[in-house]
Write a protein that holds these residues in place. Structure first.
Motif, PDB file in Angstrom:
ATOM      1  N   VAL A  91       0.853  -1.197   0.000  1.00 12.41           N
ATOM      2  CA  VAL A  91       0.000   0.000   0.000  1.00 12.41           C
ATOM      3  C   VAL A  91       0.889   1.248   0.000  1.00 12.41           C
ATOM      4  CG1 VAL A  91      -1.692   1.338   1.322  1.00 12.41           C
ATOM      5  CG2 VAL A  91      -1.948  -1.155   1.119  1.00 12.41           C
ATOM      6  N   ALA A  92       1.939   1.225   0.819  1.00 10.97           N
ATOM      7  CA  ALA A  92       2.845   2.378   0.884  1.00 10.97           C
ATOM      8  C   ALA A  92       3.528   2.616  -0.464  1.00 10.97           C
ATOM      9  CB  ALA A  92       3.894   2.150   1.980  1.00 10.97           C
ATOM     10  N   HIS A  93       3.996   1.542  -1.092  1.00 13.58           N
ATOM     11  CA  HIS A  93       4.638   1.705  -2.409  1.00 13.58           C
ATOM     12  C   HIS A  93       3.661   2.289  -3.417  1.00 13.58           C
ATOM     13  CE1 HIS A  93       8.699   0.062  -2.035  1.00 13.58           C
ATOM     14  NE2 HIS A  93       8.210  -0.826  -1.184  1.00 13.58           N
ATOM     15  N   CYS A  94       2.415   1.828  -3.383  1.00 14.30           N
ATOM     16  CA  CYS A  94       1.411   2.365  -4.322  1.00 14.30           C
ATOM     17  C   CYS A  94       1.157   3.835  -4.036  1.00 14.30           C
ATOM     18  CB  CYS A  94       0.096   1.579  -4.206  1.00 14.30           C
ATOM     19  SG  CYS A  94       0.208  -0.089  -4.875  1.00 14.30           S
ATOM     20  N   ALA A  95       1.022   4.169  -2.752  1.00 10.80           N
ATOM     21  CA  ALA A  95       0.759   5.563  -2.392  1.00 10.80           C
ATOM     22  C   ALA A  95       1.891   6.459  -2.893  1.00 10.80           C
ATOM     23  CB  ALA A  95       0.599   5.692  -0.877  1.00 10.80           C
ATOM     24  N   VAL A  96       3.118   5.997  -2.727  1.00  9.22           N
ATOM     25  CA  VAL A  96       4.275   6.802  -3.152  1.00  9.22           C
ATOM     26  C   VAL A  96       4.236   7.048  -4.663  1.00  9.22           C
ATOM     27  CG1 VAL A  96       6.794   6.718  -3.421  1.00  9.22           C
ATOM     28  CG2 VAL A  96       5.735   6.238  -1.202  1.00  9.22           C
ATOM     29  N   HIS A 110      -4.882  -6.773  -9.995  1.00  8.98           N
ATOM     30  CA  HIS A 110      -3.458  -6.687 -10.319  1.00  8.98           C
ATOM     31  C   HIS A 110      -2.980  -5.238 -10.209  1.00  8.98           C
ATOM     32  CE1 HIS A 110      -2.921 -10.855 -11.693  1.00  8.98           C
ATOM     33  NE2 HIS A 110      -4.208 -10.771 -11.929  1.00  8.98           N
ATOM     34  N   HIS A 111      -3.705  -4.453  -9.427  1.00  8.13           N
ATOM     35  CA  HIS A 111      -3.364  -3.028  -9.392  1.00  8.13           C
ATOM     36  C   HIS A 111      -2.048  -2.730  -8.688  1.00  8.13           C
ATOM     37  CE1 HIS A 111      -7.744  -1.625 -10.335  1.00  8.13           C
ATOM     38  NE2 HIS A 111      -7.073  -1.981 -11.395  1.00  8.13           N
ATOM     39  N   VAL A 112      -1.670  -3.539  -7.702  1.00 10.69           N
ATOM     40  CA  VAL A 112      -0.372  -3.273  -7.060  1.00 10.69           C
ATOM     41  C   VAL A 112       0.738  -3.360  -8.112  1.00 10.69           C
ATOM     42  CG1 VAL A 112       1.355  -4.167  -5.440  1.00 10.69           C
ATOM     43  CG2 VAL A 112      -1.040  -3.971  -4.729  1.00 10.69           C
ATOM     44  N   LYS A 113       0.692  -4.401  -8.922  1.00 12.71           N
ATOM     45  CA  LYS A 113       1.724  -4.540  -9.958  1.00 12.71           C
ATOM     46  C   LYS A 113       1.578  -3.449 -11.017  1.00 12.71           C
ATOM     47  CE  LYS A 113       4.413  -7.564 -12.688  1.00 12.71           C
ATOM     48  NZ  LYS A 113       4.493  -8.790 -13.448  1.00 12.71           N
ATOM     49  N   PHE A 114       0.342  -3.122 -11.373  1.00  8.76           N
ATOM     50  CA  PHE A 114       0.115  -2.066 -12.371  1.00  8.76           C
ATOM     51  C   PHE A 114       0.751  -0.753 -11.914  1.00  8.76           C
ATOM     52  CE2 PHE A 114      -2.425   1.559 -13.837  1.00  8.76           C
ATOM     53  CZ  PHE A 114      -2.325   1.406 -15.210  1.00  8.76           C
ATOM     54  N   GLY A 150       4.846  -1.910 -10.560  1.00 12.99           N
ATOM     55  CA  GLY A 150       5.716  -2.764 -11.374  1.00 12.99           C
ATOM     56  C   GLY A 150       6.247  -3.956 -10.597  1.00 12.99           C
ATOM     57  N   ARG A 151       5.857  -4.067  -9.303  1.00 11.45           N
ATOM     58  CA  ARG A 151       6.324  -5.188  -8.464  1.00 11.45           C
ATOM     59  C   ARG A 151       5.168  -6.124  -8.184  1.00 11.45           C
ATOM     60  NH1 ARG A 151       9.486  -2.976  -3.646  1.00 11.45           N
ATOM     61  NH2 ARG A 151       8.095  -4.384  -2.559  1.00 11.45           N
ATOM     62  N   GLU A 152       5.500  -7.405  -8.043  1.00  7.63           N
ATOM     63  CA  GLU A 152       4.478  -8.367  -7.620  1.00  7.63           C
ATOM     64  C   GLU A 152       4.067  -8.030  -6.187  1.00  7.63           C
ATOM     65  OE1 GLU A 152       3.058 -10.599  -9.413  1.00  7.63           O
ATOM     66  OE2 GLU A 152       4.412 -10.593 -11.152  1.00  7.63           O
ATOM     67  N   PRO A 153       2.783  -8.154  -5.856  1.00  6.83           N
ATOM     68  CA  PRO A 153       2.406  -7.917  -4.453  1.00  6.83           C
ATOM     69  C   PRO A 153       3.007  -8.978  -3.537  1.00  6.83           C
ATOM     70  CG  PRO A 153       0.505  -8.651  -5.752  1.00  6.83           C
ATOM     71  CD  PRO A 153       1.641  -8.483  -6.712  1.00  6.83           C
ATOM     72  N   GLU A 154       3.245  -8.573  -2.319  1.00 10.49           N
ATOM     73  CA  GLU A 154       3.883  -9.464  -1.347  1.00 10.49           C
ATOM     74  C   GLU A 154       2.946 -10.616  -0.982  1.00 10.49           C
ATOM     75  OE1 GLU A 154       4.972  -7.302   2.187  1.00 10.49           O
ATOM     76  OE2 GLU A 154       6.491  -8.789   2.736  1.00 10.49           O
ATOM     77  N   THR A 155       3.496 -11.816  -0.873  1.00 12.05           N
ATOM     78  CA  THR A 155       2.675 -12.965  -0.469  1.00 12.05           C
ATOM     79  C   THR A 155       2.465 -12.936   1.048  1.00 12.05           C
ATOM     80  OG1 THR A 155       4.587 -14.351  -0.071  1.00 12.05           O
ATOM     81  CG2 THR A 155       3.658 -14.415  -2.301  1.00 12.05           C
TER      82      THR A 155
END
Ligand SMILES: NC(=O)c1ccc[n+]([C@@H]2O[C@H](COP(=O)([O-])OP(=O)(O)OC[C@H]3O[C@@H](n4cnc5c(N)ncnc54)[C@H](OP(=O)(O)O)[C@@H]3O)[C@@H](O)[C@H]2O)c1
Length: 308
Positions: A178-183, A280-284, A287-292
């Motif tokens: 979530v933090a990476h997406c927000a950034v 798939h929005h985290v990756k969109f 560019g990183r796979e979401p954490e498992t």
């Protein structure tokens, strides 16, 4: 230089976002907003100001948001009763000339969703649309850290956890993602403005799956026991959870501040399928796979929820 304002900067998510923004550019102009500026005194520098701001005190928000271009509005904690707080924040952002808001919303926006948290967020999303301010909505799934460091951590010693969530399924998202997406959204708001993102982890799981993965990680037997809403409420009462949120209430042993009305409504929403969302929005966005979930278990092992 365009200034980013982070509301909720002292919290777990806000600290993470601040770190990532500064890793990207140590000289970035930031305003960090909190009700207790002393908590963030160590962050003050030539480019970083720490300002007092309380959602319940609109005048404080005028000062806090002044000079900002993009605001990260991290939703408040007063679940079921925070709409006015968010209304104050959005109105203050408008007065301050904020051009973009990135808002941390919640999954399952739907008029019939019984989740108190979702209802607040649906209404806040409406306020954002009405405000005319360009915005990005990040609809977070339930945080994976809640499952790893609260639900499963508490289940290890007793071998089970009870919830009134039936056979509901969910794809928990890590706060790190979530933090990476927000950034990404804060750094390129022109690109993301107008988007509504569903932030989920990589797979939909049932709570039985959660129990199995938790058992494997801790090498201890854990099972999920579905209970009725009445049984769940009785359990939460017995554990001493307050029925409704109060800003004065104590943190629970896991380090979180949740009331039983919120948790019970959340269970029922999960049972009714409002969290059965995989995207798939985290990756969109990143560019990183979401954490498992397994990775979250490993990264957060042995920590309290509020110390992640
Ligand atoms: N998706 C999920 O599963 C889930 C679960 C739980 C919570 N959430 C939401 O995610 C948000 C971030 O989580 P987190 O772990 O970072 O929470 P956290 O560590 O508890 O931080 C909450 C932040 O909200 C700020 N805040 C609270 N009341 C405020 C007020 N009246 N005025 C201004 N600021 C206020 C706090 O600032 P100060 O105390 O320094 O003023 C703090 O920085 C939460 O606030 C909640 O809305 C989502």
């Amino acid at each position: 230089m365009s200034r980013i304002v982070i509301s909720g900067a002292s919290g777990n998510l806000g600290r993470y976002v601040t770190d990532l923004l500064l890793e990207d550019d140590a000289g970035r102009a930031l305003t960090l907003v909190t009700r207790t500026p002393s908590k963030l005194a160590h962050r003050v520098s030539d480019n970083i100001s720490v300002r007092y701001g309380d959602f319940t005190d609109p005048a404080s928000l005028d000062t806090a948001y002044a000079g900002g271009e993009t605001l990260l509005l991290i939703s408040s904690l007063n679940v079921g009763r925070r709409l006015e707080e968010h209304r104050n924040a959005i109105a203050a952002a408008k007065r301050a000339g904020i051009k973009y808001i990135v808002y941390t919303s919640f999954q399952g926006t739907h008029p019939r969703n019984p989740s108190l948290a979702s209802q607040d967020h649906s209404q806040t999303e409406r306020l954002l649309r009405e405000s005319g301010i360009e915005h990005v909505v990040l609809r977070d799934s339930l945080y994976a850290e809640i499952f790893t460091n609260v639900v499963i951590a508490a289940a290890v010693p007793v071998g089970e956890f009870q919830m009134a969530a039936g056979d509901g399924i969910i794809a928990p998202v890590s706060k790190r993602d979530v933090a990476h997406c927000a950034v990404k959204c804060l750094l390129n708001p022109e690109y993301h403005a107008g988007a509504v993102y569903e932030l989920t982890g990589p797979e939909l799981i049932s709570l039985h799956d959660l129990a199995r993965i938790g058992s494997e990680f801790h090498n201890a037997p854990i099972k999920y026991v579905p209970v009725t809403p009445q049984e769940r409420l009785a359990l939460l009462d017995a554990l001493g959870f307050p029925r409704t949120y109060s800003p004065e209430m104590d943190k629970n042993p896991a380090g979180a501040m949740w009331a039983s009305d919120e948790m019970l409504a959340g269970d029922i929403a999960l049972a009714q399928g409002f969290h059965a969302i995989l995207s798939h929005h985290v990756k969109f966005i990143t560019g990183r796979e979401p954490e498992t979930l397994w990775s979250v278990f490993e990264r957060c092992k042995g920590k309290r929820y509020d110390e992640l």
